[in-house]
Scaffold this active site. Structure first.
Site, PDB file in Angstrom:
ATOM      1  N   CYS A  54       0.833  -1.211   0.000  1.00  9.99           N
ATOM      2  CA  CYS A  54       0.000   0.000   0.000  1.00  9.99           C
ATOM      3  C   CYS A  54       0.867   1.261   0.000  1.00  9.99           C
ATOM      4  O   CYS A  54       1.837   1.356   0.740  1.00  9.99           O
ATOM      5  CB  CYS A  54      -0.905  -0.013   1.229  1.00  9.99           C
ATOM      6  SG  CYS A  54      -2.034   1.401   1.278  1.00  9.99           S
ATOM      7  N   CYS A  58       0.415   4.956   6.921  1.00  6.03           N
ATOM      8  CA  CYS A  58      -0.209   4.744   8.237  1.00  6.03           C
ATOM      9  C   CYS A  58       0.804   4.038   9.163  1.00  6.03           C
ATOM     10  O   CYS A  58       1.211   2.900   8.858  1.00  6.03           O
ATOM     11  CB  CYS A  58      -1.468   3.893   8.077  1.00  6.03           C
ATOM     12  SG  CYS A  58      -2.546   4.493   6.758  1.00  6.03           S
ATOM     13  N   CYS A  61       0.526   0.345  10.275  1.00  2.58           N
ATOM     14  CA  CYS A  61       0.054  -0.711   9.366  1.00  2.58           C
ATOM     15  C   CYS A  61       1.150  -1.545   8.712  1.00  2.58           C
ATOM     16  O   CYS A  61       2.030  -1.029   8.026  1.00  2.58           O
ATOM     17  CB  CYS A  61      -0.829  -0.097   8.285  1.00  2.58           C
ATOM     18  SG  CYS A  61      -1.597  -1.370   7.249  1.00  2.58           S
ATOM     19  N   CYS A  98     -15.965  -9.318   5.778  1.00  2.00           N
ATOM     20  CA  CYS A  98     -15.431  -8.009   5.439  1.00  2.00           C
ATOM     21  C   CYS A  98     -14.240  -8.198   4.506  1.00  2.00           C
ATOM     22  O   CYS A  98     -13.262  -8.856   4.871  1.00  2.00           O
ATOM     23  CB  CYS A  98     -15.016  -7.292   6.719  1.00  2.00           C
ATOM     24  SG  CYS A  98     -14.280  -5.682   6.400  1.00  2.00           S
ATOM     25  N   CYS A 130     -19.240  -6.596   3.865  1.00  2.00           N
ATOM     26  CA  CYS A 130     -18.642  -5.302   4.163  1.00  2.00           C
ATOM     27  C   CYS A 130     -17.382  -5.212   3.312  1.00  2.00           C
ATOM     28  O   CYS A 130     -16.763  -6.233   3.008  1.00  2.00           O
ATOM     29  CB  CYS A 130     -18.284  -5.245   5.653  1.00  2.00           C
ATOM     30  SG  CYS A 130     -17.365  -3.761   6.139  1.00  2.00           S
ATOM     31  N   CYS A 190     -19.336   1.567   8.957  1.00  2.00           N
ATOM     32  CA  CYS A 190     -18.550   0.961  10.021  1.00  2.00           C
ATOM     33  C   CYS A 190     -17.339   1.867  10.191  1.00  2.00           C
ATOM     34  O   CYS A 190     -16.521   1.979   9.273  1.00  2.00           O
ATOM     35  CB  CYS A 190     -18.129  -0.451   9.608  1.00  2.00           C
ATOM     36  SG  CYS A 190     -16.913  -1.188  10.718  1.00  2.00           S
ATOM     37  N   ARG A 262     -17.661  -2.946  18.333  1.00  2.00           N
ATOM     38  CA  ARG A 262     -16.882  -4.157  18.076  1.00  2.00           C
ATOM     39  C   ARG A 262     -15.551  -4.158  18.815  1.00  2.00           C
ATOM     40  O   ARG A 262     -14.760  -3.239  18.679  1.00  2.00           O
ATOM     41  CB  ARG A 262     -16.645  -4.331  16.568  1.00  2.00           C
ATOM     42  CG  ARG A 262     -15.921  -5.641  16.238  1.00  2.00           C
ATOM     43  CD  ARG A 262     -15.805  -5.905  14.738  1.00  2.00           C
ATOM     44  NE  ARG A 262     -17.109  -5.838  14.105  1.00  2.00           N
ATOM     45  CZ  ARG A 262     -17.405  -5.012  13.115  1.00  2.00           C
ATOM     46  NH1 ARG A 262     -16.501  -4.224  12.623  1.00  2.00           N
ATOM     47  NH2 ARG A 262     -18.620  -4.993  12.611  1.00  2.00           N
TER      48      ARG A 262
HETATM   49  N1  SAM Z   1      -6.682   0.411   3.193  1.00  5.80           N
HETATM   50  C1  SAM Z   1      -7.974   0.560   3.719  1.00  5.80           C
HETATM   51  C2  SAM Z   1      -8.064   1.669   4.758  1.00  5.80           C
HETATM   52  O1  SAM Z   1      -7.049   2.114   5.268  1.00  5.80           O
HETATM   53  O2  SAM Z   1      -9.177   2.071   5.040  1.00  5.80           O
HETATM   54  C3  SAM Z   1      -8.540  -0.714   4.321  1.00  5.80           C
HETATM   55  C4  SAM Z   1      -7.651  -1.659   5.104  1.00  5.80           C
HETATM   56  S1  SAM Z   1      -6.919  -0.975   6.578  1.00  5.80           S
HETATM   57  C5  SAM Z   1      -5.804  -2.245   7.030  1.00  5.80           C
HETATM   58  C6  SAM Z   1      -8.269  -1.063   7.760  1.00  5.80           C
HETATM   59  C7  SAM Z   1      -8.025  -0.619   9.161  1.00  5.80           C
HETATM   60  O3  SAM Z   1      -7.244  -1.556   9.868  1.00  5.80           O
HETATM   61  C8  SAM Z   1      -7.298   0.687   9.396  1.00  5.80           C
HETATM   62  O4  SAM Z   1      -8.118   1.794   9.239  1.00  5.80           O
HETATM   63  C9  SAM Z   1      -6.868   0.543  10.845  1.00  5.80           C
HETATM   64  O5  SAM Z   1      -7.817   1.135  11.695  1.00  5.80           O
HETATM   65  C10 SAM Z   1      -6.802  -0.969  11.058  1.00  5.80           C
HETATM   66  N2  SAM Z   1      -5.435  -1.433  11.346  1.00  5.80           N
HETATM   67  C11 SAM Z   1      -4.415  -1.547  10.472  1.00  5.80           C
HETATM   68  N3  SAM Z   1      -3.299  -1.991  11.056  1.00  5.80           N
HETATM   69  C12 SAM Z   1      -3.608  -2.177  12.368  1.00  5.80           C
HETATM   70  C13 SAM Z   1      -2.858  -2.628  13.506  1.00  5.80           C
HETATM   71  N4  SAM Z   1      -1.574  -2.942  13.410  1.00  5.80           N
HETATM   72  N5  SAM Z   1      -3.490  -2.712  14.685  1.00  5.80           N
HETATM   73  C14 SAM Z   1      -4.809  -2.375  14.786  1.00  5.80           C
HETATM   74  N6  SAM Z   1      -5.554  -1.934  13.747  1.00  5.80           N
HETATM   75  C15 SAM Z   1      -4.964  -1.840  12.559  1.00  5.80           C
HETATM   76  C1  DTB Z   2     -11.115  -2.675  11.793  1.00  7.92           C
HETATM   77  O1  DTB Z   2     -11.481  -1.717  12.490  1.00  7.92           O
HETATM   78  N1  DTB Z   2     -10.164  -3.524  12.122  1.00  7.92           N
HETATM   79  C2  DTB Z   2      -9.963  -4.501  11.077  1.00  7.92           C
HETATM   80  C3  DTB Z   2     -11.033  -4.101  10.019  1.00  7.92           C
HETATM   81  N2  DTB Z   2     -11.625  -2.954  10.612  1.00  7.92           N
HETATM   82  C4  DTB Z   2     -10.654  -3.891   8.627  1.00  7.92           C
HETATM   83  C5  DTB Z   2      -8.576  -4.591  10.602  1.00  7.92           C
HETATM   84  C6  DTB Z   2      -7.590  -4.891  11.723  1.00  7.92           C
HETATM   85  C7  DTB Z   2      -6.267  -5.086  11.109  1.00  7.92           C
HETATM   86  C8  DTB Z   2      -5.217  -5.454  12.111  1.00  7.92           C
HETATM   87  C9  DTB Z   2      -3.886  -5.594  11.488  1.00  7.92           C
HETATM   88  C10 DTB Z   2      -3.773  -6.693  10.478  1.00  7.92           C
HETATM   89  O2  DTB Z   2      -4.200  -7.836  10.720  1.00  7.92           O
HETATM   90  O3  DTB Z   2      -3.205  -6.431   9.404  1.00  7.92           O
HETATM   91 FE1  SF4 Z   3      -2.834   1.208   3.412  1.00  2.00          FE
HETATM   92 FE2  SF4 Z   3      -2.700   0.035   5.782  1.00  2.00          FE
HETATM   93 FE3  SF4 Z   3      -3.107   2.658   5.618  1.00  2.00          FE
HETATM   94 FE4  SF4 Z   3      -5.055   0.936   4.843  1.00  2.00          FE
HETATM   95  S1  SF4 Z   3      -4.263   1.201   6.905  1.00  2.00           S
HETATM   96  S2  SF4 Z   3      -4.370   2.790   3.781  1.00  2.00           S
HETATM   97  S3  SF4 Z   3      -3.795  -0.737   4.013  1.00  2.00           S
HETATM   98  S4  SF4 Z   3      -1.276   1.564   4.951  1.00  2.00           S
END
Ligand code: SAM
Ligand code: DTB
Ligand code: SF4
Length: 324
Positions: A54, A58, A61, A98, A130, A190, A262
């Site tokens: 990506c 973030c 992430c 989802c 979702c 959500c 959740r």
């Molecule tokens: N790329 C899209 C976005 O950012 O909306 C969808 C996927 S993104 C991984 C979805 C959500 O996962 C993020 O908004 C964040 O709140 C959560 N997330 C990502 N990495 C995480 C982590 N290490 N621990 C907890 N939540 C995480």
């Molecule tokens: C949300 O609030 N948490 C989920 C879902 N919506 C998309 C994602 C959590 C991701 C945790 C890190 C991972 O497994 O990559």
């Molecule tokens: Fe990309 Fe992860 Fe950020 Fe979603 S949360 S926009 S997958 S870097």
């Protein structure tokens, strides 16, 4: 919505959050009981349809290309494989799947056409679908809605003030705009956040204030605690205290009485009694399946044991819909 209040002040929220612990949990449970039955849980299962690479930054992430984490990247998954995973989740009691993609935004083209097809196929199996695909226009939201999309996940993550410390490649305003696009076409929202990003208590409470200002409130509010992943800037963040997590859940439950709250990422490190406290404080939804997107979640048999021990039941899609 007559039960929804959209003008919570920071003073009100702060006072609520600091209510003596047992009183706060009791008050949250009272509110919970007005709109839901105790112990009825909405279960969602995540499928990472496109993993890693990506362009966003973030800091939490593992899927951001720039952080070099140890994940298995893959391009958009084949439709039949996604369907197979969705049916497996259904068989294990999930009411919703989802579909998550590590995209900055939805781009019109072949891949999006395929996601639209997946939504159509999975929703015709009687599952709520979702998607969480990043930023999206109203026209794109409408295509997903027409394919049967039930919800769209787009988290605000933290307060507006703290947001730029965590992500620099997009703004809080961008986030809100996508949520508005989802709302406009009539797909349920959500949206929630993550605790443990180095934010202050005020940031956490402002996040709840911003979620509750949305009208109507998001139907689902995921409260994640950071899963620290090696290679990301936040890899060394400490764990969130259970007392703080429970207070956040209870405060969210009272502020947004009709939303599913959740207990999301971060459940793996929590004991049965810690999770029980979260359910007592108003959490009524979880992610099931041993993987979230790239990180681990409690295994199916561990969760099954928890459901049996606590006498929790999994809501059907129809029950979830009727509760809204
Ligand atoms: N790329 C899209 C976005 O950012 O909306 C969808 C996927 S993104 C991984 C979805 C959500 O996962 C993020 O908004 C964040 O709140 C959560 N997330 C990502 N990495 C995480 C982590 N290490 N621990 C907890 N939540 C995480
Ligand atoms: C949300 O609030 N948490 C989920 C879902 N919506 C998309 C994602 C959590 C991701 C945790 C890190 C991972 O497994 O990559
Ligand atoms: Fe990309 Fe992860 Fe950020 Fe979603 S949360 S926009 S997958 S870097």
């Amino acid at each position: 919505m007559e039960h929804q209040k959209h003008n919570w002040t920071l003073d009100e929220i702060t006072a609520l959050y600091h209510t003596p612990f047992l009183e706060l949990v009791r008050a949250a449970q009272d509110v919970h009981l007005q709109h839901f039955k105790l112990g009825e849980i909405q279960v969602s299962s995540l499928i990472s349809i496109k993993t890693g690479g990506c362009p966003e930054d973030c800091s939490y992430c593992p899927q951001a290309a720039r952080y070099h984490t140890d994940i298995e990247k893959h391009a958009l998954m084949q439709d039949d494989q996604v369907l197979e995973l969705a049916l497996k989740a259904k068989a294990q009691g999930a009411s919703r799947v989802c579909l998550g993609a590590a995209w900055r935004e939805v781009k019109d083209g072949k891949d999006f056409d395929r996601v639209v097809g997946m939504v159509k196929q999975i929703s015709s199996e009687g599952l709520q679908v979702c998607c969480t695909l990043g930023m999206m226009t109203e026209a794109q939201a409408l295509r997903l809605k027409d394919a049967g999309l039930y919800a769209y996940n787009h988290n605000i993550d933290t307060s507006e003030e703290h947001y730029s410390n965590i992500i620099s490649t997009r703004s809080y305003g961008d986030r809100l705009e996508t949520i508005r696009n989802v709302r406009k076409v009539g797909v349920t929202v959500c949206s929630g956040g993550i605790l443990g990003l180095g934010e202050t208590l005020e940031d956490r409470l402002k996040m709840l204030q911003n979620l509750s200002a949305m009208s109507p409130h998001p139907e689902s509010v995921p409260i994640n605690t950071l899963v620290p992943v090696k290679g990301t800037p936040l890899e060394n963040q400490g764990a969130v205290d259970i007392e703080e997590l429970v207070r956040m859940i209870a405060t969210a439950r009272i502020m947004m009485p009709t939303s599913f709250i959740r207990l999301s990422a971060g459940r793996l490190g929590r004991s049965l009694s810690e999770q029980t406290l979260c359910f007592m404080a108003g959490a009524n939804s979880v992610f099931s399946g041993e993987k979230l997107l790239t990180t681990m979640n409690p295994a199916e048999d561990v969760d099954e044991k928890m459901f049996l021990t606590l006498g929790l039941t999994r809501m059907t899609p129809a029950e979830v819909h009727a509760a809204l």
